[in-house]
Design a protein around this motif. Sequence first.
Motif, PDB file in Angstrom:
ATOM      1  N   ARG A  33       0.840  -1.206   0.000  1.00 30.17           N
ATOM      2  CA  ARG A  33       0.000   0.000   0.000  1.00 30.17           C
ATOM      3  C   ARG A  33       0.871   1.250   0.000  1.00 30.17           C
ATOM      4  O   ARG A  33       1.887   1.323   0.670  1.00 30.17           O
ATOM      5  CB  ARG A  33      -0.904   0.002   1.230  1.00 30.17           C
ATOM      6  N   VAL A  34       0.458   2.246  -0.773  1.00 29.34           N
ATOM      7  CA  VAL A  34       1.140   3.535  -0.816  1.00 29.34           C
ATOM      8  C   VAL A  34       0.897   4.245   0.516  1.00 29.34           C
ATOM      9  O   VAL A  34      -0.244   4.322   0.979  1.00 29.34           O
ATOM     10  CB  VAL A  34       0.620   4.389  -1.990  1.00 29.34           C
ATOM     11  N   ASP A  35       1.970   4.741   1.151  1.00 22.63           N
ATOM     12  CA  ASP A  35       1.844   5.433   2.431  1.00 22.63           C
ATOM     13  C   ASP A  35       0.813   6.547   2.345  1.00 22.63           C
ATOM     14  O   ASP A  35       0.826   7.338   1.404  1.00 22.63           O
ATOM     15  CB  ASP A  35       3.186   6.040   2.858  1.00 22.63           C
ATOM     16  N   GLY A  36      -0.063   6.603   3.339  1.00 23.84           N
ATOM     17  CA  GLY A  36      -1.058   7.657   3.415  1.00 23.84           C
ATOM     18  C   GLY A  36      -2.229   7.486   2.464  1.00 23.84           C
ATOM     19  O   GLY A  36      -3.040   8.387   2.324  1.00 23.84           O
ATOM     20  N   SER A  37      -2.329   6.345   1.820  1.00 23.89           N
ATOM     21  CA  SER A  37      -3.398   6.119   0.849  1.00 23.89           C
ATOM     22  C   SER A  37      -4.198   4.892   1.226  1.00 23.89           C
ATOM     23  O   SER A  37      -3.646   3.866   1.597  1.00 23.89           O
ATOM     24  CB  SER A  37      -2.805   5.920  -0.546  1.00 23.89           C
ATOM     25  N   ARG A  38      -5.506   5.016   1.116  1.00 17.35           N
ATOM     26  CA  ARG A  38      -6.361   3.882   1.449  1.00 17.35           C
ATOM     27  C   ARG A  38      -6.476   2.886   0.303  1.00 17.35           C
ATOM     28  O   ARG A  38      -6.653   1.708   0.525  1.00 17.35           O
ATOM     29  CB  ARG A  38      -7.757   4.374   1.810  1.00 17.35           C
ATOM     30  N   ASN A  39      -6.416   3.367  -0.943  1.00 15.65           N
ATOM     31  CA  ASN A  39      -6.694   2.473  -2.055  1.00 15.65           C
ATOM     32  C   ASN A  39      -5.706   2.636  -3.211  1.00 15.65           C
ATOM     33  O   ASN A  39      -6.084   2.601  -4.365  1.00 15.65           O
ATOM     34  CB  ASN A  39      -8.121   2.681  -2.560  1.00 15.65           C
ATOM     35  N   ARG A  40      -4.435   2.842  -2.905  1.00 16.57           N
ATOM     36  CA  ARG A  40      -3.400   2.907  -3.944  1.00 16.57           C
ATOM     37  C   ARG A  40      -2.268   1.971  -3.537  1.00 16.57           C
ATOM     38  O   ARG A  40      -1.907   1.906  -2.367  1.00 16.57           O
ATOM     39  CB  ARG A  40      -2.895   4.327  -4.145  1.00 16.57           C
ATOM     40  N   PHE A  41      -1.751   1.257  -4.537  1.00 16.51           N
ATOM     41  CA  PHE A  41      -0.745   0.238  -4.268  1.00 16.51           C
ATOM     42  C   PHE A  41       0.438   0.382  -5.208  1.00 16.51           C
ATOM     43  O   PHE A  41       0.305   0.854  -6.331  1.00 16.51           O
ATOM     44  CB  PHE A  41      -1.361  -1.163  -4.420  1.00 16.51           C
ATOM     45  N   HIS A  42       1.592  -0.069  -4.723  1.00 16.17           N
ATOM     46  CA  HIS A  42       2.796  -0.110  -5.548  1.00 16.17           C
ATOM     47  C   HIS A  42       2.696  -1.329  -6.465  1.00 16.17           C
ATOM     48  O   HIS A  42       2.398  -2.433  -6.012  1.00 16.17           O
ATOM     49  CB  HIS A  42       4.053  -0.232  -4.687  1.00 16.17           C
ATOM     50  N   VAL A  43       2.956  -1.095  -7.751  1.00 14.14           N
ATOM     51  CA  VAL A  43       2.929  -2.155  -8.755  1.00 14.14           C
ATOM     52  C   VAL A  43       4.245  -2.082  -9.517  1.00 14.14           C
ATOM     53  O   VAL A  43       4.690  -0.999  -9.906  1.00 14.14           O
ATOM     54  CB  VAL A  43       1.731  -1.966  -9.717  1.00 14.14           C
ATOM     55  N   VAL A  44       4.891  -3.223  -9.695  1.00  7.05           N
ATOM     56  CA  VAL A  44       6.150  -3.295 -10.426  1.00  7.05           C
ATOM     57  C   VAL A  44       5.865  -3.812 -11.830  1.00  7.05           C
ATOM     58  O   VAL A  44       5.234  -4.856 -11.994  1.00  7.05           O
ATOM     59  CB  VAL A  44       7.160  -4.218  -9.713  1.00  7.05           C
ATOM     60  N   CYS A  45       6.323  -3.061 -12.838  1.00  7.26           N
ATOM     61  CA  CYS A  45       6.129  -3.445 -14.234  1.00  7.26           C
ATOM     62  C   CYS A  45       7.491  -3.697 -14.868  1.00  7.26           C
ATOM     63  O   CYS A  45       8.370  -2.837 -14.833  1.00  7.26           O
ATOM     64  CB  CYS A  45       5.391  -2.340 -14.989  1.00  7.26           C
ATOM     65  N   THR A  46       7.648  -4.889 -15.437  1.00  6.20           N
ATOM     66  CA  THR A  46       8.911  -5.306 -16.043  1.00  6.20           C
ATOM     67  C   THR A  46       8.707  -5.480 -17.541  1.00  6.20           C
ATOM     68  O   THR A  46       7.796  -6.190 -17.966  1.00  6.20           O
ATOM     69  CB  THR A  46       9.378  -6.631 -15.419  1.00  6.20           C
ATOM     70  N   PRO A  47       9.556  -4.837 -18.345  1.00  9.24           N
ATOM     71  CA  PRO A  47       9.399  -4.917 -19.797  1.00  9.24           C
ATOM     72  C   PRO A  47      10.073  -6.138 -20.394  1.00  9.24           C
ATOM     73  O   PRO A  47      11.032  -6.673 -19.840  1.00  9.24           O
ATOM     74  CB  PRO A  47      10.100  -3.650 -20.274  1.00  9.24           C
ATOM     75  N   SER A  48       9.559  -6.547 -21.549  1.00  7.24           N
ATOM     76  CA  SER A  48      10.245  -7.571 -22.329  1.00  7.24           C
ATOM     77  C   SER A  48      11.511  -6.938 -22.887  1.00  7.24           C
ATOM     78  O   SER A  48      11.599  -5.730 -23.019  1.00  7.24           O
ATOM     79  CB  SER A  48       9.340  -8.057 -23.472  1.00  7.24           C
ATOM     80  N   GLY A  49      12.502  -7.721 -23.173  1.00  4.44           N
ATOM     81  CA  GLY A  49      13.706  -7.199 -23.791  1.00  4.44           C
ATOM     82  C   GLY A  49      14.763  -6.700 -22.835  1.00  4.44           C
ATOM     83  O   GLY A  49      15.759  -6.141 -23.259  1.00  4.44           O
ATOM     84  N   GLY A  50      14.564  -6.858 -21.545  1.00  9.73           N
ATOM     85  CA  GLY A  50      15.614  -6.552 -20.590  1.00  9.73           C
ATOM     86  C   GLY A  50      15.787  -5.108 -20.183  1.00  9.73           C
ATOM     87  O   GLY A  50      16.754  -4.774 -19.520  1.00  9.73           O
ATOM     88  N   ALA A  51      14.881  -4.223 -20.551  1.00 12.89           N
ATOM     89  CA  ALA A  51      14.988  -2.833 -20.092  1.00 12.89           C
ATOM     90  C   ALA A  51      14.645  -2.758 -18.607  1.00 12.89           C
ATOM     91  O   ALA A  51      14.262  -3.748 -17.993  1.00 12.89           O
ATOM     92  CB  ALA A  51      14.054  -1.948 -20.908  1.00 12.89           C
ATOM     93  N   LYS A  52      14.779  -1.600 -18.032  1.00 10.97           N
ATOM     94  CA  LYS A  52      14.606  -1.400 -16.601  1.00 10.97           C
ATOM     95  C   LYS A  52      13.137  -1.468 -16.166  1.00 10.97           C
ATOM     96  O   LYS A  52      12.271  -0.880 -16.804  1.00 10.97           O
ATOM     97  CB  LYS A  52      15.184  -0.031 -16.234  1.00 10.97           C
ATOM     98  N   SER A  53      12.885  -2.168 -15.058  1.00 11.88           N
ATOM     99  CA  SER A  53      11.549  -2.212 -14.472  1.00 11.88           C
ATOM    100  C   SER A  53      11.208  -0.866 -13.853  1.00 11.88           C
ATOM    101  O   SER A  53      12.101  -0.094 -13.504  1.00 11.88           O
ATOM    102  CB  SER A  53      11.479  -3.282 -13.376  1.00 11.88           C
ATOM    103  N   VAL A  54       9.913  -0.609 -13.716  1.00 16.57           N
ATOM    104  CA  VAL A  54       9.459   0.617 -13.068  1.00 16.57           C
ATOM    105  C   VAL A  54       8.446   0.257 -11.990  1.00 16.57           C
ATOM    106  O   VAL A  54       7.776  -0.767 -12.068  1.00 16.57           O
ATOM    107  CB  VAL A  54       8.825   1.620 -14.057  1.00 16.57           C
TER     108      VAL A  54
END
Length: 83
Positions: A33-54
């Motif tokens: 959960r995102v600090d101070g937020s009731r309904n927002r979450f951290h999500v990790v997205c990883t690209p094909s091809g080896g670029a950097k995740s966000v």
Amino acid sequence: MAREVTDSDGITWSCIQAFAGLGKDAEKTEAARVDGSRNRFHVVCTPSGGAKSVRVELPGDWEKGLSDEALLRAIHEELARQP
């Protein structure tokens, strides 16, 4: 559960809620959960091809309630903020 979206450059992004692999108990859900937020979450997205995740902050219903376009916009906005 991971969600995949493909952007206009042909990159497929695989997104999963942070800490999802650690189990479903309340402590793990709270860790994502995102600090101070009731309904927002951290999500990790990883690209094909080896670029950097966000890591993006998305609403709790992102897996089913967020459009592909909105998810890709969040990914690309985060990429633009990175050096």
